[in-house]
Design an enzyme around this catalytic site. Structure first.
Site, PDB file in Angstrom:
ATOM      1  CB  CYS A 228      25.234  47.261  25.371  1.00  0.00           C
ATOM      2  SG  CYS A 228      25.661  47.660  23.912  1.00  0.00           S
TER       3      CYS A 228
ATOM      4  NE  ARG B 205      44.039  45.630  46.708  1.00  0.00           N
ATOM      5  CZ  ARG B 205      43.228  45.358  45.973  1.00  0.00           C
ATOM      6  NH1 ARG B 205      42.978  46.022  44.961  1.00  0.00           N
ATOM      7  NH2 ARG B 205      42.043  44.499  46.385  1.00  0.00           N
TER       8      ARG B 205
ATOM      9  CD  GLU C  83      48.322  33.749  51.859  1.00  0.00           C
ATOM     10  OE1 GLU C  83      47.346  34.002  51.851  1.00  0.00           O
ATOM     11  OE2 GLU C  83      48.374  32.384  52.153  1.00  0.00           O
TER      12      GLU C  83
ATOM     13  NE  ARG D 258      40.830  46.635  41.861  1.00  0.00           N
ATOM     14  CZ  ARG D 258      40.912  47.899  42.426  1.00  0.00           C
ATOM     15  NH1 ARG D 258      40.980  48.968  41.484  1.00  0.00           N
ATOM     16  NH2 ARG D 258      40.703  47.978  43.630  1.00  0.00           N
TER      17      ARG D 258
ATOM     18  CE1 TYR E 125      43.008  40.008  43.596  1.00  0.00           C
ATOM     19  CE2 TYR E 125      44.106  42.040  44.203  1.00  0.00           C
ATOM     20  CZ  TYR E 125      43.892  40.849  44.298  1.00  0.00           C
ATOM     21  OH  TYR E 125      44.448  40.113  45.378  1.00  0.00           O
TER      22      TYR E 125
HETATM   23  C1  LIG Z   1      43.243  37.462  47.729  1.00  0.00           C
HETATM   24  C2  LIG Z   1      44.183  36.895  48.613  1.00  0.00           C
HETATM   25  C3  LIG Z   1      45.507  37.264  49.013  1.00  0.00           C
HETATM   26  C4  LIG Z   1      46.007  38.567  48.256  1.00  0.00           C
HETATM   27  O1  LIG Z   1      45.294  39.843  48.853  1.00  0.00           O
HETATM   28  P1  LIG Z   1      46.047  41.227  48.342  1.00  0.00           P
HETATM   29  O2  LIG Z   1      45.107  42.289  48.959  1.00  0.00           O
HETATM   30  O3  LIG Z   1      46.048  41.297  46.928  1.00  0.00           O
HETATM   31  O4  LIG Z   1      47.253  41.315  49.014  1.00  0.00           O
HETATM   32  C5  LIG Z   1      46.243  36.752  49.805  1.00  0.00           C
HETATM   33  N1  LIG Z   1      45.540  35.614  50.561  1.00  0.00           N
HETATM   34  C6  LIG Z   1      44.547  35.099  50.092  1.00  0.00           C
HETATM   35  C7  LIG Z   1      44.011  33.765  50.761  1.00  0.00           C
HETATM   36  C8  LIG Z   1      43.582  35.846  49.372  1.00  0.00           C
HETATM   37  O5  LIG Z   1      42.371  35.272  49.100  1.00  0.00           O
END
Ligand SMILES: *Cc1c(COP(=O)(O)O)cnc(C)c1O
Length: 419
Positions: free
Chosen positions: A343, A277, A274, A313, A372
C-alpha cells in the site's frame, strides 16, 4: 554474461527451469546461478593477472552465506560494513586474512570484534575512529592493520544516492587529512598503518572518474613514501557498473583492469578491490507471479506477488530491471504498468513497459537482481521475507527459507502491564 536463458521455451537458470523452482518453493523468490557468480569472480580476478590482487566481495550486495561460500571457495575475500557482515563472511568460510572492514559508523564493540577476529584490514574513516581503534587495540594487546579511506572529491555513480566520492559525502577524509592521519597511525604503537582506500560510488559506467581517483591515490602514496612512511597496500573499492538493459554497457572488467594497471604501473604495492554489484547482480533474478491484471483507460496494470519490500531498487533509485516472461513467446508486446501489492504508490516497478500479454498465474523474472535485492528486502506490510535459492548445474537448493508470519510473530509479545 550470465546463465539465465530460454531452453525449450522456458526461462532457465543453468539447467533448472524457473517454473520448477516456483512450483517447489513458491513466489516471490530470488534465484542465483553458481556458474555466473564463479565466472564473474574469475573474469575480474584474471583481468589483473599476473599481478596478484585481493578481490574482496562487498557483502552488502548479497550476504547469503551460500553465495559467500561459493565465492570464498574460489579465493574471494569479503568487504564488510558491520559486525554482522564479518560474522556472515566467517560463517561462509572466508578466512579473516581476506576480510576488510569498512564503514563510517563502526561502533567500539564492532571494532573490538574485528580486531579479535584478526581481519586483514580496517578502513578508518575519521580521526575519532583512529583514536578509538588505537585505544581498543592497546586494551586487546593487538596491532590491527589499517588503511585510511580517502575522499578524493570525485563525483561518480549511477544515482545521487549511490555516489560516495564527492567532497561533502559522508565517506572518507580529505587528502590533507589522510596525510596527517596516516602519519599519526604510523607513529602509533598499537596500529599497523598499511595504506589507503577509496570507494567513490556504485553503478559507475565511465572509467574517467575512477581513473582520477586512482591517480590521486598514487600521488598521495608517493608523497607519503617521500616523507618516509611505508605504504604497502591500496584498496581501490568497488563501484563498477553492470548493464541493466536500459542504458549503455558499462566498462568491461578487462578495460577497467587495463586502466588500473596503467595508473599504478611501476608502483610496488598490493592492490585490493571491493566489487559487489559487478559480481552478483547478473547472477540473480527475482521470480514473481502475476496475481491479476486491471484494465485502465491509459494502459493495464500488472499486479505481481512481489513488492517493493522484496526489491526496493526501483522505488529508491528509480532503478530499471528488465522483466522477462518465464514462458517464451513471440506474441506482440503491450504496454503495462507493473506494480506490487504494497500500500504505497512507490510500489511501482515500472510504468509503460512493453511486455508480451500476461495473465493471472504467469511467471515473470526481474533480471539483474542478484545485488542489492535480497539484502535490502524487508517484511513491510507483514509480508514473509523473500526466500533465496541457489542453482548449480541441474540442481537447486533453498539457501534461505521463507521467513513467514509465524517466524516473525515468534519474536513479538504482548506487554504484561501489571498494576
Ligand atoms: C557498497 C560498497 C562497495 C561495493 O560497491 P559495488 O558498487 O556493489 O561494487 C565496495 N566498497 C564499499 C566501501 C562500499 O560501501
Amino acid at each position: 554474461m550470465n546463465h539465465f536463458d530460454y531452453r525449450g521455451g522456458e526461462l532457465c537458470c543453468e539447467g533448472v527451469k524457473l517454473g520448477d523452482i516456483a512450483a517447489a518453493v513458491g513466489t516471490p523468490v530470488y534465484v542465483y546461478s553458481t556458474a555466473t557468480l564463479e565466472r564473474h569472480y574469475e573474469v575480474f580476478k584474471q583481468a589483473f593477472a599476473p599481478r596478484d590482487v585481493l578481490v574482496a566481495f562487498a557483502v552488502k550486495a548479497n550476504a547469503n552465506i551460500a553465495v559467500l561460500a561459493t565465492l570464498a571457495a574460489k579465493g574471494a575475500g569479503a568487504d564488510t560494513v558491520s559486525q554482522g557482515e564479518i560474522e556472515r563472511a566467517l560463517k561462509a568460510g572466508v578466512p579473516p586474512a581476506r576480510i576488510i572492514f569498512s564503514g563510517v559508523g563502526k561502533t567500539e564493540d564492532e571494532l573490538a570484534f574485528a580486531v579479535k577476529a584478526g581481519v586483514h584490514q580496517i578502513n578508518v574513516e575519521s580521526i575519532a575512529e583512529l583514536e578509538t581503534l588505537s585505544r581498543i587495540a592497546a586494551q586487546l594487546r593487538a596491532k590491527p592493520a589499517i588503511a585510511i579511506r580517502v575522499n578524493p572529491d570525485v563525483g561518480a555513480g549511477g544515482h545521487e544516492k549511490i555516489s560516495t566520492g564527492k567532497g561533502d559525502a559522508k565517506f572518507g577524509v580529505s587528502i590533507e587529512q589522510a596525510m596527517q592521519y596516516y602519519a599519526r597511525a604510523h607513529a602509533d604503537a598499537h596500529l599497523d598503518a598499511k595504506g589507503l582506500a577509496v570507494h567513490i560510488g556504485s553503478q559507475i559506467k565511465d572509467l574517467a572518474p575512477l581513473q582520477s581517483a586512482f591517480r590521486i591515490l598514487r600521488e598521495t602514496t608517493e608523497k607519503l613514501r617521500g616523507a618516509g612512511l611505508s605504504v604497502e597496500r591500496l584498496d581501490l573499492g568497488g563501484g563498477l557498473g553492470v548493464p541493466y538493459f536500459n542504458e549503455g554497457d558499462p566498462p568491461a572488467p578487462a578495460d577497467y583492469a587495463a586502466m588500473v594497471l596503467g595508473v599504478f604501473e611501476g608502483l610496488d604495492v598490493k592492490l585490493a578491490f571491493e566489487p559487489g554489484r559487478m559480481i552478483a547482480a547478473n547472477a540473480g533474478v527475482l521470480l514473481a507471479r502475476v496475481v491479476r491484471t486491471q484494465e485502465r483507460p491509459s494502459r493495464p496494470i500488472l499486479v505481481l506477488d512481489a513488492g517493493m519490500n522484496d526489491l526496493i531498487r526501483p522505488a529508491i533509485y528509480d532503478a530499471y530491471h528488465e522483466i522477462r516472461p518465464v514462458r517464451e513467446t513471440n506474441a506482440p508486446r503491450e504496454a503495462y504498468d507493473v506494480v506490487g501489492p504494497i500500500c504505497e504508490t512507490g510500489d511501482t516497478f515500472t510504468r509503460n513497459r512493453a511486455l508480451p500479454p500476461l495473465a493471472s498465474g504467469d511467471l515473470v523474472a526481474f533480471m539483474t537482481a542478484g545485488a542489492y535485492g535480497a539484502t535490502m528486502a524487508s517484511t513491510y506490510n507483514a509480508r514473509a521475507l523473500v526466500p533465496e535459492v541457489l542453482v548449480r548445474g541441474d540442481r537447486f537448493e533453498i539457501v534461505r527459507r521463507r521467513w513467514d508470519l509465524a517466524d516473525q510473530l515468534a519474536l513479538e509479545r504482548l506487554p504484561n502491564w501489571a498494576d
